[in-house]
Design a protein around this motif. Structure first.
Motif, PDB file in Angstrom:
ATOM      1  N   GLY A  25     -21.199  98.863 -52.006  1.00 41.82           N
ATOM      2  CA  GLY A  25     -21.188  97.487 -52.501  1.00 41.82           C
ATOM      3  C   GLY A  25     -20.126  96.572 -51.953  1.00 41.82           C
ATOM      4  N   HIS A  26     -19.420  96.980 -50.905  1.00 36.66           N
ATOM      5  CA  HIS A  26     -18.374  96.148 -50.318  1.00 36.66           C
ATOM      6  C   HIS A  26     -18.950  95.348 -49.144  1.00 36.66           C
ATOM      7  CE1 HIS A  26     -16.133  99.225 -52.463  1.00 36.66           C
ATOM      8  NE2 HIS A  26     -15.003  98.528 -52.307  1.00 36.66           N
ATOM      9  N   LYS A  27     -18.580  94.084 -49.063  1.00 35.11           N
ATOM     10  CA  LYS A  27     -18.991  93.266 -47.931  1.00 35.11           C
ATOM     11  C   LYS A  27     -18.009  93.464 -46.784  1.00 35.11           C
ATOM     12  CE  LYS A  27     -20.127  88.588 -46.386  1.00 35.11           C
ATOM     13  NZ  LYS A  27     -20.251  87.167 -46.739  1.00 35.11           N
ATOM     14  N   ILE A  28     -18.548  93.770 -45.585  1.00 36.75           N
ATOM     15  CA  ILE A  28     -17.684  93.926 -44.422  1.00 36.75           C
ATOM     16  C   ILE A  28     -17.261  92.543 -43.929  1.00 36.75           C
ATOM     17  CG2 ILE A  28     -17.510  94.763 -42.052  1.00 36.75           C
ATOM     18  CD1 ILE A  28     -19.564  96.887 -42.704  1.00 36.75           C
ATOM     19  N   LEU A  29     -15.956  92.320 -43.885  1.00 42.43           N
ATOM     20  CA  LEU A  29     -15.423  91.048 -43.418  1.00 42.43           C
ATOM     21  C   LEU A  29     -14.713  91.259 -42.076  1.00 42.43           C
ATOM     22  CD1 LEU A  29     -13.915  89.649 -46.735  1.00 42.43           C
ATOM     23  CD2 LEU A  29     -16.125  89.129 -45.704  1.00 42.43           C
ATOM     24  N   ALA A  46      -0.139  92.636 -42.635  1.00 50.25           N
ATOM     25  CA  ALA A  46      -0.773  93.624 -43.507  1.00 50.25           C
ATOM     26  C   ALA A  46      -2.243  93.274 -43.691  1.00 50.25           C
ATOM     27  CB  ALA A  46      -0.071  93.678 -44.871  1.00 50.25           C
ATOM     28  N   GLY A  47      -3.036  94.282 -44.017  1.00 53.01           N
ATOM     29  CA  GLY A  47      -4.461  94.070 -44.201  1.00 53.01           C
ATOM     30  C   GLY A  47      -4.794  93.170 -45.365  1.00 53.01           C
ATOM     31  N   MET A  48      -3.885  93.115 -46.351  1.00 48.13           N
ATOM     32  CA  MET A  48      -4.173  92.302 -47.526  1.00 48.13           C
ATOM     33  C   MET A  48      -3.808  90.832 -47.349  1.00 48.13           C
ATOM     34  SD  MET A  48      -0.988  91.338 -48.750  1.00 48.13           S
ATOM     35  CE  MET A  48      -1.425  90.858 -50.394  1.00 48.13           C
ATOM     36  N   LEU A  49      -3.071  90.485 -46.266  1.00 45.11           N
ATOM     37  CA  LEU A  49      -2.567  89.122 -46.139  1.00 45.11           C
ATOM     38  C   LEU A  49      -3.668  88.063 -46.218  1.00 45.11           C
ATOM     39  CD1 LEU A  49       0.145  87.654 -45.770  1.00 45.11           C
ATOM     40  CD2 LEU A  49      -0.361  87.548 -43.333  1.00 45.11           C
ATOM     41  N   PRO A  50      -4.838  88.238 -45.567  1.00 44.89           N
ATOM     42  CA  PRO A  50      -5.885  87.214 -45.689  1.00 44.89           C
ATOM     43  C   PRO A  50      -6.370  87.003 -47.121  1.00 44.89           C
ATOM     44  CG  PRO A  50      -6.344  88.674 -43.841  1.00 44.89           C
ATOM     45  CD  PRO A  50      -5.235  89.301 -44.621  1.00 44.89           C
ATOM     46  N   PHE A  51      -6.152  88.019 -48.000  1.00 44.25           N
ATOM     47  CA  PHE A  51      -6.624  87.925 -49.377  1.00 44.25           C
ATOM     48  C   PHE A  51      -5.508  87.553 -50.351  1.00 44.25           C
ATOM     49  CE2 PHE A  51      -9.048  91.362 -47.223  1.00 44.25           C
ATOM     50  CZ  PHE A  51     -10.252  90.683 -47.093  1.00 44.25           C
ATOM     51  N   LYS A  52      -4.313  87.277 -49.821  1.00 47.96           N
ATOM     52  CA  LYS A  52      -3.170  86.980 -50.689  1.00 47.96           C
ATOM     53  C   LYS A  52      -3.435  85.803 -51.631  1.00 47.96           C
ATOM     54  CE  LYS A  52       1.810  86.049 -50.495  1.00 47.96           C
ATOM     55  NZ  LYS A  52       2.972  85.799 -49.595  1.00 47.96           N
ATOM     56  N   PRO A  53      -4.064  84.711 -51.159  1.00 46.14           N
ATOM     57  CA  PRO A  53      -4.336  83.603 -52.096  1.00 46.14           C
ATOM     58  C   PRO A  53      -5.213  84.026 -53.275  1.00 46.14           C
ATOM     59  CG  PRO A  53      -4.617  82.868 -49.832  1.00 46.14           C
ATOM     60  CD  PRO A  53      -4.470  84.360 -49.784  1.00 46.14           C
ATOM     61  N   ILE A  54      -6.113  84.999 -53.053  1.00 46.74           N
ATOM     62  CA  ILE A  54      -6.952  85.492 -54.155  1.00 46.74           C
ATOM     63  C   ILE A  54      -6.108  86.270 -55.141  1.00 46.74           C
ATOM     64  CG2 ILE A  54      -8.920  86.967 -54.743  1.00 46.74           C
ATOM     65  CD1 ILE A  54     -10.069  86.347 -51.982  1.00 46.74           C
ATOM     66  N   LEU A  56      -2.993  85.980 -55.669  1.00 42.13           N
ATOM     67  CA  LEU A  56      -2.047  85.095 -56.350  1.00 42.13           C
ATOM     68  C   LEU A  56      -2.737  84.093 -57.269  1.00 42.13           C
ATOM     69  CD1 LEU A  56       0.445  84.331 -53.417  1.00 42.13           C
ATOM     70  CD2 LEU A  56       0.761  85.917 -55.321  1.00 42.13           C
ATOM     71  N   GLY A  57      -4.069  84.137 -57.330  1.00 46.23           N
ATOM     72  CA  GLY A  57      -4.804  83.233 -58.196  1.00 46.23           C
ATOM     73  C   GLY A  57      -4.949  81.830 -57.659  1.00 46.23           C
ATOM     74  N   GLN A  58      -4.663  81.637 -56.358  1.00 47.36           N
ATOM     75  CA  GLN A  58      -4.754  80.312 -55.750  1.00 47.36           C
ATOM     76  C   GLN A  58      -6.145  80.015 -55.212  1.00 47.36           C
ATOM     77  OE1 GLN A  58      -1.777  80.704 -52.731  1.00 47.36           O
ATOM     78  NE2 GLN A  58      -0.058  80.519 -54.156  1.00 47.36           N
ATOM     79  N   LYS A  59      -6.971  81.052 -55.085  1.00 40.28           N
ATOM     80  CA  LYS A  59      -8.294  80.898 -54.505  1.00 40.28           C
ATOM     81  C   LYS A  59      -9.254  81.860 -55.182  1.00 40.28           C
ATOM     82  CE  LYS A  59     -10.583  81.214 -49.958  1.00 40.28           C
ATOM     83  NZ  LYS A  59     -10.358  81.545 -48.524  1.00 40.28           N
ATOM     84  N   LYS A  60     -10.491  81.434 -55.365  1.00 37.67           N
ATOM     85  CA  LYS A  60     -11.485  82.284 -56.004  1.00 37.67           C
ATOM     86  C   LYS A  60     -12.161  83.169 -54.962  1.00 37.67           C
ATOM     87  CE  LYS A  60     -15.524  82.129 -59.074  1.00 37.67           C
ATOM     88  NZ  LYS A  60     -16.481  81.245 -59.775  1.00 37.67           N
ATOM     89  N   ALA A  61     -12.343  84.438 -55.305  1.00 36.88           N
ATOM     90  CA  ALA A  61     -12.985  85.378 -54.390  1.00 36.88           C
ATOM     91  C   ALA A  61     -14.464  85.042 -54.239  1.00 36.88           C
ATOM     92  CB  ALA A  61     -12.819  86.804 -54.904  1.00 36.88           C
ATOM     93  N   GLU A  62     -14.953  85.100 -52.991  1.00 36.40           N
ATOM     94  CA  GLU A  62     -16.363  84.818 -52.735  1.00 36.40           C
ATOM     95  C   GLU A  62     -17.240  86.030 -53.033  1.00 36.40           C
ATOM     96  OE1 GLU A  62     -16.757  83.378 -48.778  1.00 36.40           O
ATOM     97  OE2 GLU A  62     -15.482  81.618 -49.096  1.00 36.40           O
ATOM     98  N   VAL A  63     -16.650  87.229 -52.971  1.00 33.20           N
ATOM     99  CA  VAL A  63     -17.374  88.479 -53.280  1.00 33.20           C
ATOM    100  C   VAL A  63     -16.475  89.347 -54.150  1.00 33.20           C
ATOM    101  CG1 VAL A  63     -18.784  88.464 -51.189  1.00 33.20           C
ATOM    102  CG2 VAL A  63     -16.522  89.526 -51.142  1.00 33.20           C
ATOM    103  N   GLN A  70      -8.308  95.220 -40.225  1.00 30.79           N
ATOM    104  CA  GLN A  70      -7.473  94.060 -39.950  1.00 30.79           C
ATOM    105  C   GLN A  70      -6.434  94.341 -38.861  1.00 30.79           C
ATOM    106  OE1 GLN A  70      -7.485  90.780 -41.074  1.00 30.79           O
ATOM    107  NE2 GLN A  70      -5.938  90.607 -39.467  1.00 30.79           N
ATOM    108  N   LYS A  71      -6.399  93.484 -37.847  1.00 33.10           N
ATOM    109  CA  LYS A  71      -5.351  93.563 -36.838  1.00 33.10           C
ATOM    110  C   LYS A  71      -4.022  93.138 -37.461  1.00 33.10           C
ATOM    111  CE  LYS A  71      -7.428  90.489 -34.437  1.00 33.10           C
ATOM    112  NZ  LYS A  71      -7.757  89.497 -33.403  1.00 33.10           N
ATOM    113  N   CYS A  72      -2.951  93.868 -37.161  1.00 32.89           N
ATOM    114  CA  CYS A  72      -1.638  93.548 -37.723  1.00 32.89           C
ATOM    115  C   CYS A  72      -0.567  93.642 -36.644  1.00 32.89           C
ATOM    116  CB  CYS A  72      -1.286  94.506 -38.858  1.00 32.89           C
ATOM    117  SG  CYS A  72      -2.448  94.520 -40.238  1.00 32.89           S
ATOM    118  N   ILE A  73       0.495  92.877 -36.829  1.00 30.95           N
ATOM    119  CA  ILE A  73       1.660  92.918 -35.941  1.00 30.95           C
ATOM    120  C   ILE A  73       2.919  92.984 -36.795  1.00 30.95           C
ATOM    121  CG2 ILE A  73       3.110  91.579 -34.372  1.00 30.95           C
ATOM    122  CD1 ILE A  73       0.939  92.294 -32.722  1.00 30.95           C
ATOM    123  N   ARG A  74       3.791  93.944 -36.478  1.00 31.73           N
ATOM    124  CA  ARG A  74       5.107  94.007 -37.116  1.00 31.73           C
ATOM    125  C   ARG A  74       6.143  94.305 -36.044  1.00 31.73           C
ATOM    126  NH1 ARG A  74       3.915  97.839 -42.438  1.00 31.73           N
ATOM    127  NH2 ARG A  74       2.294  96.509 -43.365  1.00 31.73           N
TER     128      ARG A  74
END
Length: 911
Positions: A25-29, A46-54, A56-63, A70-74
């Motif tokens: 049931g997960h949508k591939i993004l 981090a893989g979660m960074l694109p979802f941070k606004p969700i 933090l309650g700043q944005k509603k999840a679409e799914v 997720q590509k990451c650089i550290r």
């Protein structure tokens, strides 16, 4: 399915993970860009960074459920890359996420099923950790999954509790570790032992909200955020000793080894480290450039430049002398293009950036290596530099005896009485300032030789140079400077007051501190308090006046020197004395212009991020009274449509009349709220935040309008590139727009009068004139061609016979294009022939043309090669095809000699 590890490729692991969660049931993004939307983070870490606004309650999840790779650089621990089994700058994080849908039981069950049944990891080789107070997770692992209690480790908050900031959503973590050495038993499980255990899956249970007092309150909607390291799972399943030898990275390493002529399996440890650094960094570089990052000296661009430079340097350490980065990049592109097709699409940009940066850095290395060699030698106590080769230093030769070295040493610790030798800050700064050696590069090379660098001394040297380069200040005597430092702070009142009573605390004239000064003197004044804004943050200093009973001082600039505001001006009348009271009054009209332009730069940045690229960041600015300038990172120019849209957006915000909210707060709180900070700028613990809600929020110490409507209007004047990856927009705002339009209106009126047309008819009139000019030029060219033909036909009688061939050598003073036409025509009329013509179209210019028939070519005479040699006689050169070639020169006095030699050589060649 049997629990047997499956030797999957990296691509198969990625695909298996995503399909597993898609079936549940997960949508591939798709992977988000390495340039994040989050303005508080430089790169996607981090893989979660694109979802941070969700979260933090700043944005509603679409799914409700999602999964991604997720590509990451550290780069925070870049020095460990290649030296440990699992440190990387670039990596991929496989993740599954729940936004208020499932929670701990499902997350743990999914992770266990995927690890043991799909990837086939033996359960007896897995150990898990939980937060020390998370009894719920402990019970799920023990009672539902069936893991023995002694293989479930309780960990502290530093290891197993995730937070998004000082306040906000947070929660405990649970991690899954793979055991490489189960034969060591379960008596003393130490998950910090990375020779035995590798953490490959992290499950974050976001279930609390932390307030300012540290209190935890359960969230109404609980979230799941997980991450599985693709490279780590590849190491486990492919049964290789480290992440670098997986199929995700090793082909790049192999390419670099082949270029260097090295057998990786037989290489020493230092060589392997360099190869691993190349393999890791090239992946990072390829994906950074793909996502639009270009090399520069700040922000993301600096990270890219540093990575490329490390690749080049480590290539030199293993013996690669020629440019090679594009070759290894090709391997990285081929490895990535299936999962990330845009990498191949950006191939030319990737290779172009690498070629430019590698060539430039090689020059830097060549300039600075000899000095660095000497510095290292003296820091080691006059040792012979040949030993550097044995330790990977990359230098050769013998160091001569040098003057007694200035070697500073770190104080011995209580445990170690031997101090470690240090490269002085002065030497490190000389390498940086004279040869362009980055401090990090000097530190890396020093570390390889058992040395450290005096970073504090380097910073002192850097600060000293900055002070010396302040061209806005005249030199201040050192004695005067010491005295000024003891005065105390200048109190700045200019955010709320435009005038104030103040006392003169110091007067400087000609760099010297004086007690008094008379009318006509250029002075620098320090007051105990001031409404004048001192130049900083790109905004110039205020103008205005200081006045007393019989005194008037015109202030033309204000600079800041530490805690002091230095008012630069001229005494118009009266005398000044230290201790004298004055009324300090800024020029209100100038201040209004400056604050309108400064606020406009904030709106401009917000509009660029909204319309052009959310990853745009400031690279510099200027806020003057009559204009503004904003520099930003972008690898391409703006389109005319984008410029228009940005301008319209800024003017829309101006007309909407947004009020300013200015607050001082802790920097962590400001960043958590989304305030934009300028990369590389130093901020204190408390920062000033200028917020136009819903439009722009930045950390800024400048002066601003109280409401955007005060700006009036905004107009972009130009958009240009100023360096690689950096663009500049120049604009005007407020009253300055009227000045700008008045100048343009005057030009338009003059053109209208001159062309006798209305302003709106000017473009068509100019187009018509261009057409007429083009037609006239064409007619002129036709006349020139006819003249060339007429003149050239007269030369036919001068042709001479050489056996079966005709040769024609002559001077014909017409332009170069006509000369070419004449030579071709003459050769065709003469048939089996060689024609060589020369011309002096301008006083200091020579033109030459050679036209040879195919039969002449068969005699071994090629027009291109022939004319190149003759042109050298006239101080020039040229070339072309075997049958037709052109050349030029700068010495007309040699033309006749050149024609004679051409005739002689043609005659000899054709006989």
């Amino acid at each position: 399915m049997a629990s047997t590890p499956q030797p999957l490729s990296g691509s198969e692991i990625r695909e298996t993970f995503l399909k597993f969660y898609e079936q549940r049931g997960h949508k591939i993004l798709p992977s988000a860009s390495l340039v994040p939307e989050d303005p508080t983070v430089l790169l996607t870490i981090a893989g979660m960074l694109p979802f941070k606004p969700i979260f933090l309650g700043q944005k509603k999840a679409e799914v409700p459920r999602a999964t991604s790779s997720q590509k990451c650089i550290r780069t925070n621990d870049i020095e460990n890359v290649g030296r440990t089994a699992r440190h990387h700058t670039f990596f991929e994080m496989l993740g599954n996420f729940s936004f208020g849908d499932y929670f701990k039981e499902n997350a743990i069950a999914y992770a266990w099923e995927l690890s043991t049944q799909i990837f086939g990891l033996p359960p007896e080789r897995l150990v898990v950790s939980v937060f020390r107070e998370d009894d719920e997770a402990f019970a799920i692992w023990r009672d539902q999954i069936g893991i023995p209690a002694h293989r479930i480790q309780r960990m502290g908050e530093d290891d197993n509790f995730w937070v998004s900031g000082i306040t906000g959503p947070c929660g405990p973590c649970s991690e899954i570790y793979y055991d490489f050495h189960p034969e060591r038993g379960d008596d003393n499980i130490d998950l910090e032992d990375d020779t035995r255990f590798i953490e490959f899956y992290n499950l974050v249970f976001m279930q609390y909200n932390r307030d300012a007092d540290g209190n935890l309150t359960p969230l109404e909607k609980q979230n799941i955020d997980t991450g599985m390291g693709l490279e780590r799972m590849a190491q486990i399943l492919q049964k290789v000793p480290n992440n670098y030898e997986t199929d995700l990275i090793f082909p790049i390493i192999k390419t670099a080894a082949e270029i260097a002529g090295i057998d990786y399996a037989k290489a020493d440890e230092n060589t392997k480290v360099s190869l691993k650094v190349i393999g890791d960094h090239v992946r990072a570089v390829v994906h950074l450039i793909t996502d639009g990052v270009t090399a520069s000296n700040m922000g993301r661009g600096y990270i890219l430049r540093r990575l490329i430079r490390r690749v080049v340097r480590h290539g030199r350490l293993i013996g690669i002398e020629n440019e090679f980065t594009t070759k290894v990049a090709e391997t990285a592109i081929a490895l990535s293009e299936t999962a990330y097709p845009q990498v191949r699409e950006r191939e030319s940009a990737i290779k172009g950036e690498l070629e430019r940066e590698e060539a430039a850095f090689r020059k830097t290395l060549e300039r600075g290596e000899k000095l660095l060699q000497e510095i290292i030698a003296k820091s080691l106590g006059h040792q012979v530099s040949a030993t550097l080769n044995d330790t990977g230093g990359g230098f050769s030769g013998t160091v001569v005896q040098l003057p007694e070295p200035k070697v500073s040493e770190t104080p011995p610790s209580e445990k170690d009485s031997l101090s470690r030798k240090v490269i002085t800050g002065e030497d490190a700064f000389t390498l940086y300032d004279t040869y362009g050696f980055p401090l990090e590069l000097t530190q890396e090379i020093a570390e390889e030789q058992g040395l450290t660098v005096d970073v504090e001394g380097f910073n002192v040297a850097m600060d000293r140079q900055r002070e010396q380069s302040k061209d806005a200040h005249e030199t201040i005597d050192l004695t005067a400077k010491a005295s000024l430092d003891a005065i105390g702070n200048t109190e700045f009142l200019g955010y709320t007051q435009l005038s104030t009573q103040a006392t003169i605390t110091a007067i400087l004239a000609n760099g010297q501190q004086v007690e008094s000064a008379e009318a006509g003197t250029e002075v620098k004044l320090i007051l105990d308090r001031t409404p004048f804004y001192a130049e900083s943050g790109g905004q110039i200093g205020d103008r205005g006046y200081l006045s007393g009973d019989t005194t008037l001082v015109r202030i033309e600039d204000v600079q800041k020197d530490g805690h002091l505001f230095i008012h630069v001006g001229r005494i118009e009348r009266g005398n000044l004395e230290v201790g004298m009271p004055v009324m300090a009054q800024i020029d209100r009209a100038c201040r209004r212009r400056a604050q309108a332009n400064h606020t406009a730069t904030h709106l401009l940045q917000a509009a660029l991020r909204k319309i052009v690229d959310s990853g745009i960041s400031q690279a510099g600015s200027l806020v003057d009274f009559d204009r503004l300038r904003f520099d930003f990172n972008l690898p391409r120019s703006l389109t005319p449509e984008e410029i228009q849209q940005v301008e319209e957006q800024v003017n829309t915000w101006i007309s909407e009349a947004h009020d300013a909210e200015v607050n001082v707060m802790p920097i962590a709180e400001a960043k958590a709220k989304g305030a934009i900070a300028m990369f590389g700028e130093k901020y204190g613990d408390e920062v000033r935040v200028v917020d136009y809600p819903g439009v722009s929020m930045e950390l800024c110490g400048g002066t601003h309008v109280h409401n955007t409507a005060e700006i009036g209007v905004f107009k972009i004047i130009s958009e240009t590139g100023i360096s690689s990856g950096v663009r500049r927009v120049e604009a005007v705002a407020g009253a300055a727009v009227l000045d700008y339009l008045n100048v343009r209106d005057k030009v338009v009126r003059e053109l209208s009068d001159r062309f006798k047309v209305k302003p709106e008819e000017l473009p068509q009139r100019v187009t018509n004139l261009q057409g007429e000019l083009k037609a006239t030029q064409k007619a002129l060219d036709e006349v020139k061609q006819e003249l060339a033909i007429a003149k050239s036909d007269q030369l036919l009688t001068q042709a001479e016979s050489v056996g079966e061939f005709k040769i024609l050598i002559a001077q014909l003073d017409i332009d170069a294009d006509s000369l070419k036409t004449a030579a071709e025509r003459l050769q065709q009329k003469l048939g089996n022939s060689a024609v060589f013509l020369g011309s002096i179209p301008e006083p200091d210019k020579v033109s030459l043309v050679a036209a040879f028939s195919p039969e002449v070519n068969k005699k071994g005479l090629q027009a291109g090669k022939f004319i190149g040699q003759i042109a050298k006689l006239c101080g020039g050169g040229g070339g072309g095809r075997p049958n037709l070639a052109q050349a030029g020169g700068r010495d007309p006095s040699k033309l006749q000699e050149a024609l004679e030699i051409a005739k002689k050589q043609l005659t000899e060649g054709l006989q």
